[in-house]
Design a protein around this motif. Structure first.
Motif, PDB file in Angstrom:
ATOM      1  N   THR A 195       0.853  -1.186   0.000  1.00  0.00           N
ATOM      2  CA  THR A 195       0.000   0.000   0.000  1.00  0.00           C
ATOM      3  C   THR A 195       0.887   1.233   0.000  1.00  0.00           C
ATOM      4  O   THR A 195       1.788   1.355   0.830  1.00  0.00           O
ATOM      5  CB  THR A 195      -0.918   0.023   1.236  1.00  0.00           C
ATOM      6  OG1 THR A 195      -1.839  -1.069   1.145  1.00  0.00           O
ATOM      7  CG2 THR A 195      -1.714   1.321   1.299  1.00  0.00           C
ATOM      8  N   ILE A 196       0.661   2.137  -0.953  1.00  0.00           N
ATOM      9  CA  ILE A 196       1.498   3.326  -1.121  1.00  0.00           C
ATOM     10  C   ILE A 196       0.601   4.545  -1.230  1.00  0.00           C
ATOM     11  O   ILE A 196      -0.290   4.601  -2.085  1.00  0.00           O
ATOM     12  CB  ILE A 196       2.406   3.196  -2.360  1.00  0.00           C
ATOM     13  CG1 ILE A 196       3.418   2.056  -2.151  1.00  0.00           C
ATOM     14  CG2 ILE A 196       3.123   4.509  -2.654  1.00  0.00           C
ATOM     15  CD1 ILE A 196       4.325   1.820  -3.345  1.00  0.00           C
ATOM     16  N   GLU A 197       0.845   5.542  -0.379  1.00  0.00           N
ATOM     17  CA  GLU A 197      -0.007   6.730  -0.346  1.00  0.00           C
ATOM     18  C   GLU A 197       0.460   7.825  -1.297  1.00  0.00           C
ATOM     19  O   GLU A 197      -0.341   8.467  -1.956  1.00  0.00           O
ATOM     20  CB  GLU A 197      -0.073   7.284   1.078  1.00  0.00           C
ATOM     21  CG  GLU A 197      -0.845   6.407   2.043  1.00  0.00           C
ATOM     22  CD  GLU A 197      -1.214   7.159   3.309  1.00  0.00           C
ATOM     23  OE1 GLU A 197      -1.608   8.341   3.201  1.00  0.00           O
ATOM     24  OE2 GLU A 197      -1.103   6.578   4.393  1.00  0.00           O
ATOM     25  N   LEU A 242       6.156   5.887  -3.758  1.00  0.00           N
ATOM     26  CA  LEU A 242       6.230   5.033  -4.943  1.00  0.00           C
ATOM     27  C   LEU A 242       7.645   5.011  -5.511  1.00  0.00           C
ATOM     28  O   LEU A 242       8.185   3.941  -5.832  1.00  0.00           O
ATOM     29  CB  LEU A 242       5.240   5.525  -6.002  1.00  0.00           C
ATOM     30  CG  LEU A 242       5.287   4.818  -7.356  1.00  0.00           C
ATOM     31  CD1 LEU A 242       4.968   3.330  -7.204  1.00  0.00           C
ATOM     32  CD2 LEU A 242       4.316   5.479  -8.336  1.00  0.00           C
ATOM     33  N   LEU A 243       8.260   6.183  -5.624  1.00  0.00           N
ATOM     34  CA  LEU A 243       9.616   6.249  -6.169  1.00  0.00           C
ATOM     35  C   LEU A 243      10.617   5.552  -5.253  1.00  0.00           C
ATOM     36  O   LEU A 243      11.538   4.868  -5.719  1.00  0.00           O
ATOM     37  CB  LEU A 243      10.017   7.707  -6.392  1.00  0.00           C
ATOM     38  CG  LEU A 243       9.173   8.474  -7.425  1.00  0.00           C
ATOM     39  CD1 LEU A 243       9.615   9.925  -7.507  1.00  0.00           C
ATOM     40  CD2 LEU A 243       9.250   7.817  -8.790  1.00  0.00           C
ATOM     41  N   THR A 244      10.429   5.688  -3.955  1.00  0.00           N
ATOM     42  CA  THR A 244      11.300   5.000  -2.999  1.00  0.00           C
ATOM     43  C   THR A 244      11.149   3.487  -3.133  1.00  0.00           C
ATOM     44  O   THR A 244      12.138   2.740  -3.102  1.00  0.00           O
ATOM     45  CB  THR A 244      10.969   5.438  -1.559  1.00  0.00           C
ATOM     46  OG1 THR A 244      11.189   6.837  -1.437  1.00  0.00           O
ATOM     47  CG2 THR A 244      11.843   4.703  -0.549  1.00  0.00           C
ATOM     48  N   PHE A 245       9.910   3.042  -3.268  1.00  0.00           N
ATOM     49  CA  PHE A 245       9.648   1.617  -3.455  1.00  0.00           C
ATOM     50  C   PHE A 245      10.395   1.077  -4.665  1.00  0.00           C
ATOM     51  O   PHE A 245      11.041   0.020  -4.612  1.00  0.00           O
ATOM     52  CB  PHE A 245       8.139   1.403  -3.606  1.00  0.00           C
ATOM     53  CG  PHE A 245       7.743   0.003  -3.995  1.00  0.00           C
ATOM     54  CD1 PHE A 245       7.705  -1.004  -3.052  1.00  0.00           C
ATOM     55  CD2 PHE A 245       7.392  -0.285  -5.308  1.00  0.00           C
ATOM     56  CE1 PHE A 245       7.330  -2.293  -3.410  1.00  0.00           C
ATOM     57  CE2 PHE A 245       7.025  -1.566  -5.671  1.00  0.00           C
ATOM     58  CZ  PHE A 245       6.990  -2.580  -4.728  1.00  0.00           C
ATOM     59  N   ARG A 270      13.030   2.323  -6.103  1.00  0.00           N
ATOM     60  CA  ARG A 270      14.483   2.366  -5.939  1.00  0.00           C
ATOM     61  C   ARG A 270      14.994   1.190  -5.116  1.00  0.00           C
ATOM     62  O   ARG A 270      16.145   0.783  -5.245  1.00  0.00           O
ATOM     63  CB  ARG A 270      14.902   3.681  -5.269  1.00  0.00           C
ATOM     64  CG  ARG A 270      14.875   4.890  -6.190  1.00  0.00           C
ATOM     65  CD  ARG A 270      15.623   6.062  -5.591  1.00  0.00           C
ATOM     66  NE  ARG A 270      14.950   6.608  -4.417  1.00  0.00           N
ATOM     67  CZ  ARG A 270      14.062   7.596  -4.458  1.00  0.00           C
ATOM     68  NH1 ARG A 270      13.726   8.121  -5.634  1.00  0.00           N
ATOM     69  NH2 ARG A 270      13.504   8.050  -3.360  1.00  0.00           N
ATOM     70  N   ASN A 271      14.129   0.654  -4.262  1.00  0.00           N
ATOM     71  CA  ASN A 271      14.578  -0.369  -3.324  1.00  0.00           C
ATOM     72  C   ASN A 271      14.193  -1.794  -3.709  1.00  0.00           C
ATOM     73  O   ASN A 271      14.734  -2.742  -3.128  1.00  0.00           O
ATOM     74  CB  ASN A 271      14.025  -0.062  -1.926  1.00  0.00           C
ATOM     75  CG  ASN A 271      14.746   1.090  -1.255  1.00  0.00           C
ATOM     76  OD1 ASN A 271      15.835   0.929  -0.725  1.00  0.00           O
ATOM     77  ND2 ASN A 271      14.141   2.278  -1.307  1.00  0.00           N
ATOM     78  N   TRP A 272      13.260  -1.932  -4.659  1.00  0.00           N
ATOM     79  CA  TRP A 272      12.817  -3.273  -5.028  1.00  0.00           C
ATOM     80  C   TRP A 272      12.890  -3.452  -6.540  1.00  0.00           C
ATOM     81  O   TRP A 272      12.420  -2.609  -7.301  1.00  0.00           O
ATOM     82  CB  TRP A 272      11.392  -3.526  -4.534  1.00  0.00           C
ATOM     83  CG  TRP A 272      11.309  -3.541  -3.040  1.00  0.00           C
ATOM     84  CD1 TRP A 272      10.951  -2.518  -2.211  1.00  0.00           C
ATOM     85  CD2 TRP A 272      11.651  -4.634  -2.185  1.00  0.00           C
ATOM     86  NE1 TRP A 272      11.033  -2.899  -0.901  1.00  0.00           N
ATOM     87  CE2 TRP A 272      11.448  -4.199  -0.849  1.00  0.00           C
ATOM     88  CE3 TRP A 272      12.083  -5.943  -2.403  1.00  0.00           C
ATOM     89  CZ2 TRP A 272      11.686  -5.030   0.251  1.00  0.00           C
ATOM     90  CZ3 TRP A 272      12.304  -6.761  -1.314  1.00  0.00           C
ATOM     91  CH2 TRP A 272      12.107  -6.303  -0.004  1.00  0.00           C
ATOM     92  N   ASN A 273      13.442  -4.580  -6.933  1.00  0.00           N
ATOM     93  CA  ASN A 273      13.675  -4.881  -8.335  1.00  0.00           C
ATOM     94  C   ASN A 273      12.465  -5.620  -8.911  1.00  0.00           C
ATOM     95  O   ASN A 273      12.475  -6.828  -9.087  1.00  0.00           O
ATOM     96  CB  ASN A 273      14.947  -5.737  -8.448  1.00  0.00           C
ATOM     97  CG  ASN A 273      15.315  -6.010  -9.887  1.00  0.00           C
ATOM     98  OD1 ASN A 273      14.955  -5.267 -10.793  1.00  0.00           O
ATOM     99  ND2 ASN A 273      16.026  -7.103 -10.113  1.00  0.00           N
ATOM    100  N   VAL A 274      11.388  -4.882  -9.179  1.00  0.00           N
ATOM    101  CA  VAL A 274      10.185  -5.501  -9.725  1.00  0.00           C
ATOM    102  C   VAL A 274      10.165  -5.363 -11.241  1.00  0.00           C
ATOM    103  O   VAL A 274      10.665  -4.382 -11.803  1.00  0.00           O
ATOM    104  CB  VAL A 274       8.903  -4.888  -9.121  1.00  0.00           C
ATOM    105  CG1 VAL A 274       8.811  -5.196  -7.636  1.00  0.00           C
ATOM    106  CG2 VAL A 274       8.838  -3.381  -9.355  1.00  0.00           C
TER     107      VAL A 274
END
Length: 338
Positions: A105-107, A112-115, A117-121
């Motif tokens: 869940t992202i507000e 979103l940009l941090t997500f 940068r940290n996860w290789n989806v």
């Protein structure tokens, strides 16, 4: 979109140093440099360029599911059985194709940009998307994206949706054809350009067609947790002229039914109620709920098929897929006709 080279130029460090900080290999980098690089990342709006990934190499096999439906503090997005069933359908289809699903869940667009940068989806599903700044950011991401139930009308993005207007219109008409005229509408907060607005407009359209004046005092806005549904049921019961309720979700209909029974109202003898989605709960409650059916499993399958086409670098055959709805008649509606 900003690149590692842009960040290196702005901060005056090497591309290798920037890359190490981005990927958490910063044990040999000073705290000041890390802060400087992170500030530049935020200012430039950097996200990894994932367009060069393929299914053969450099693929995480992880697809993100981003929920942007923000409930009030203390509420849980996954408490709604519809969301659980919808995400489960997507997960099952992805699993059969050899992929993994990551739920978040992202507000805000910053989150979103941090997500990213940290996860290789490899790709992203989004739900709860409206035409706002968050949408502007996601629509510029260089990554395969499939929207679920979006009314942003952005043809460049893939979307799997539903006949929300038609489904709500049909079930409201069903109540009217069974003699109901004072029909309440129960829903969480109705935002412009979303699913709930389409269902609200379908409800109003049916009233108009049968020359029943719309009465805004019959619109009850509450969240879908049980405490909120109890409040809605008491508000509805304070209007003795109401004979039926259209709820925008089955779980809300079930909660209102519980609240009405607690204050001595019998369904459908005293008041009729209908829902939307046709989740399994509809057949477990008493009386079984009349509702609008949507094929949740098919929606998940179509969403995954679109995602796979994008991951393979193909042009999606259809970018806007709208599924039909059907009315399922059970035992929660009483006919008032002689």
């Amino acid at each position: 979109m900003a690149t590692i080279r842009d960040i290196a130029r702005v901060t005056g460090v090497s591309c290798t140093t920037v890359s190490n900080v981005i990927h958490g290999k910063d044990n040999r980098v000073s705290a000041d440099t890390i802060d400087k690089i992170n500030a530049a990342i935020k200012e430039l709006g950097y996200v990894p360029n994932m367009s060069a990934r393929s299914l053969v190499s450099n693929s995480s096999k992880v697809i993100g599911f981003v929920n942007h439906v923000i409930t009030r503090k203390g509420s849980n997005f996954m408490e709604d059985p519809f969301h659980s069933a919808s995400i489960g359908a997507i997960e099952q289809e992805l699993r059969e194709k050899g992929y993994y699903l990551m739920l978040r869940t992202i507000e805000t667009s910053e989150e979103l940009l941090t997500f990213l940068r940290n996860w290789n989806v490899d790709g992203l599903f989004f739900t709860g998307i409206f035409k706002d700044h968050f949408f502007d950011v996601l629509s510029n991401l260089n990554i395969p994206i499939v929207l679920i139930d979006s009314y942003t009308n952005q043809n460049s993005l893939c979307n799997v949706g539903l006949e929300d207007f038609r489904g709500s219109y049909n079930i409201t008409r069903y109540l009217i054809e069974h003699g109901h005229k004072r029909i309440a509408f129960a829903s969480p907060d109705i935002k412009d350009g979303g699913v709930l607005q389409e269902r609200f407009l379908g409800y109003k359209s049916a009233l108009t067609e049968f020359n029943i004046p719309f009465d805004k005092s019959l619109v009850f806005v509450q969240e879908m947790d049980i405490a909120s549904c109890r409040l809605a049921s008491r508000d509805i019961a304070s209007h003795p002229d109401i004979t039926a309720v259209v709820a925008t979700a089955d779980v809300m209909a079930a909660g209102i039914m519980t609240g009405l029974r607690e204050i001595g109202k019998r369904i459908p003898d005293n008041i009729s109620i209908v829902g939307f989605d046709d989740i399994s709960l509809c057949q477990m409650i008493t009386p079984p709920l009349t509702t609008v059916h949507q094929d949740i499993n098919l929606k998940g399958k179509l969403a995954v098929n679109l995602m796979l086409q994008l991951l393979e670098g193909k042009q999606a055959t259809e970018r806007q897929l709208i599924l039909p709805t059907t009315l399922v008649e059970r035992e929660s509606v009483r006919s008032l006709l002689p």
